[in-house]
Design a protein around this motif. Structure first.
Motif, PDB file in Angstrom:
ATOM      1  N   GLN A 199      55.745  44.134  32.958  1.00  0.00           N
ATOM      2  CA  GLN A 199      56.046  42.761  33.387  1.00  0.00           C
ATOM      3  C   GLN A 199      55.519  41.753  32.376  1.00  0.00           C
ATOM      4  O   GLN A 199      54.370  41.842  31.936  1.00  0.00           O
ATOM      5  N   SER A 228      59.359  32.180  33.807  1.00  0.00           N
ATOM      6  CA  SER A 228      60.310  33.288  33.880  1.00  0.00           C
ATOM      7  C   SER A 228      59.550  34.610  33.792  1.00  0.00           C
ATOM      8  O   SER A 228      58.493  34.686  33.157  1.00  0.00           O
ATOM      9  N   ASP A 255      60.573  41.421  35.200  1.00  0.00           N
ATOM     10  CA  ASP A 255      60.844  42.434  36.215  1.00  0.00           C
ATOM     11  C   ASP A 255      60.951  41.751  37.577  1.00  0.00           C
ATOM     12  O   ASP A 255      59.987  41.155  38.041  1.00  0.00           O
ATOM     13  N   SER A 256      62.098  41.828  38.197  1.00  0.00           N
ATOM     14  CA  SER A 256      62.325  41.103  39.452  1.00  0.00           C
ATOM     15  C   SER A 256      61.694  41.789  40.669  1.00  0.00           C
ATOM     16  O   SER A 256      61.718  41.244  41.765  1.00  0.00           O
ATOM     17  N   SER A 269      58.441  36.983  47.977  1.00  0.00           N
ATOM     18  CA  SER A 269      59.688  37.399  47.323  1.00  0.00           C
ATOM     19  C   SER A 269      60.907  37.111  48.192  1.00  0.00           C
ATOM     20  O   SER A 269      62.016  36.959  47.676  1.00  0.00           O
ATOM     21  N   ASP A 306      63.889  32.226  42.148  1.00  0.00           N
ATOM     22  CA  ASP A 306      65.147  32.958  42.066  1.00  0.00           C
ATOM     23  C   ASP A 306      64.803  34.326  41.497  1.00  0.00           C
ATOM     24  O   ASP A 306      64.746  34.511  40.276  1.00  0.00           O
ATOM     25  N   LYS A 307      64.539  35.254  42.413  1.00  0.00           N
ATOM     26  CA  LYS A 307      64.032  36.554  41.999  1.00  0.00           C
ATOM     27  C   LYS A 307      65.049  37.310  41.142  1.00  0.00           C
ATOM     28  O   LYS A 307      64.695  37.948  40.165  1.00  0.00           O
ATOM     29  N   SER A 308      66.310  37.200  41.494  1.00  0.00           N
ATOM     30  CA  SER A 308      67.325  37.984  40.795  1.00  0.00           C
ATOM     31  C   SER A 308      67.442  37.587  39.332  1.00  0.00           C
ATOM     32  O   SER A 308      67.728  38.430  38.466  1.00  0.00           O
ATOM     33  N   SER A 309      67.230  36.308  39.039  1.00  0.00           N
ATOM     34  CA  SER A 309      67.312  35.864  37.648  1.00  0.00           C
ATOM     35  C   SER A 309      65.940  35.826  36.982  1.00  0.00           C
ATOM     36  O   SER A 309      65.835  35.503  35.794  1.00  0.00           O
ATOM     37  N   GLY A 310      64.896  36.128  37.732  1.00  0.00           N
ATOM     38  CA  GLY A 310      63.548  36.149  37.171  1.00  0.00           C
ATOM     39  C   GLY A 310      63.027  34.771  36.793  1.00  0.00           C
ATOM     40  O   GLY A 310      62.405  34.617  35.738  1.00  0.00           O
ATOM     41  N   ARG A 311      63.282  33.790  37.676  1.00  0.00           N
ATOM     42  CA  ARG A 311      62.866  32.430  37.352  1.00  0.00           C
ATOM     43  C   ARG A 311      62.193  31.745  38.534  1.00  0.00           C
ATOM     44  O   ARG A 311      62.569  31.948  39.692  1.00  0.00           O
TER      45      ARG A 311
END
Lengths: 115, 115
Positions: free
Chosen positions: B2, B24, B27-28, B52, B67-72
């Motif tokens: 990570q 950012s 690893d999501s 999460s 925005d977990k999916s985009s890692g932000r």
């Protein structure tokens, strides 16, 4: 409620000297942590204690030892200080080691210089 | 492994401006993300903890999104004041592997709010 307290606030050591950094928390937290913060490196975990009576190594444990004296107190010892250990040391605590509701609370830090 | 990145490293704004700090992560698979504030020579103060499963958290003039999916993640500060001047750090707790006790920190954004 003092939160997390650390002593001393500042310390200057000569190479080879030893010292113990003290940390205490009054939030009845189970888990405690020691970090060091260096310019350009961010915060790195030295040791942690999941609960009273247990301790484990973090990312950068070499040159350090810890003692979880009781639920409140977690000390960090430098047996033979080296200039590379010049840093700011933070103690933190959280209710539990794992789990998603695991907010960490930090102490004010100890600024250590090793000559 | 990570990695957490905060851009910009430094930001200077006039008083009263609304601003956004960015974080950012690579690893999501995370339990949560925590935003901290650090004043010069002081410890870390926890500002907001986002699980999460959450999209945002609010505290006063602060709003953090995830925005977990985009890692932000972003930290929005409304109507900035000189007293907001500090370094802002984000940290993630990984869900995967055996080290999900460990926070991974970004290097921080130094915010200066000019009167």
């Amino acid at each position: 409620n003092a939160g997390v307290t650390q002593t001393p606030k500042f310390q200057v050591l000569k190479t080879g000297q030893s010292m113990t950094l003290q940390c205490a928390q009054d939030m009845n937290h189970n888990s405690m942590y020691w970090y060091r913060q260096d310019p350009g490196m961010g915060l790195r975990l030295i040791y942690y204690s999941a609960s009273e009576g247990t301790t484990d190594k973090g990312e950068v444990p070499n040159g350090y030892n810890v003692s979880r004296l009781n639920k409140r107190e977690f000390s960090l010892r430098l047996e033979s200080a080296a200039p590379s250990q010049t840093s700011v040391y933070f103690c933190a605590s959280s209710e539990a080691l794992r789990g998603s509701y695991n907010e960490q609370f930090f102490g004010p830090g100890t600024r250590l210089t090793v000559l | 492994k990570q990695e957490v990145t905060q851009i910009p490293a430094a930001l200077s704004v006039p008083e009263g401006e609304n601003l956004v700090l960015n974080c950012s992560f690579t690893d999501s698979a995370i339990y949560n993300l925590q935003w901290f504030r650090q004043d010069p020579g002081k410890g870390l103060t926890s500002l907001l903890l986002i699980q999460s499963s959450q999209r945002e958290q609010t505290s006063g003039r602060l709003n953090a999104s995830l925005d977990k999916s985009s890692g932000r993640s972003t930290l929005y500060i409304a109507a900035s004041q000189p007293g907001d001047s500090a370094t802002y750090l984000c940290a993630v707790r990984p869900r995967s592997g055996g080290s999900n006790y460990k926070l991974t920190f970004g290097k921080g954004t130094l915010l200066t709010v000019n009167p």
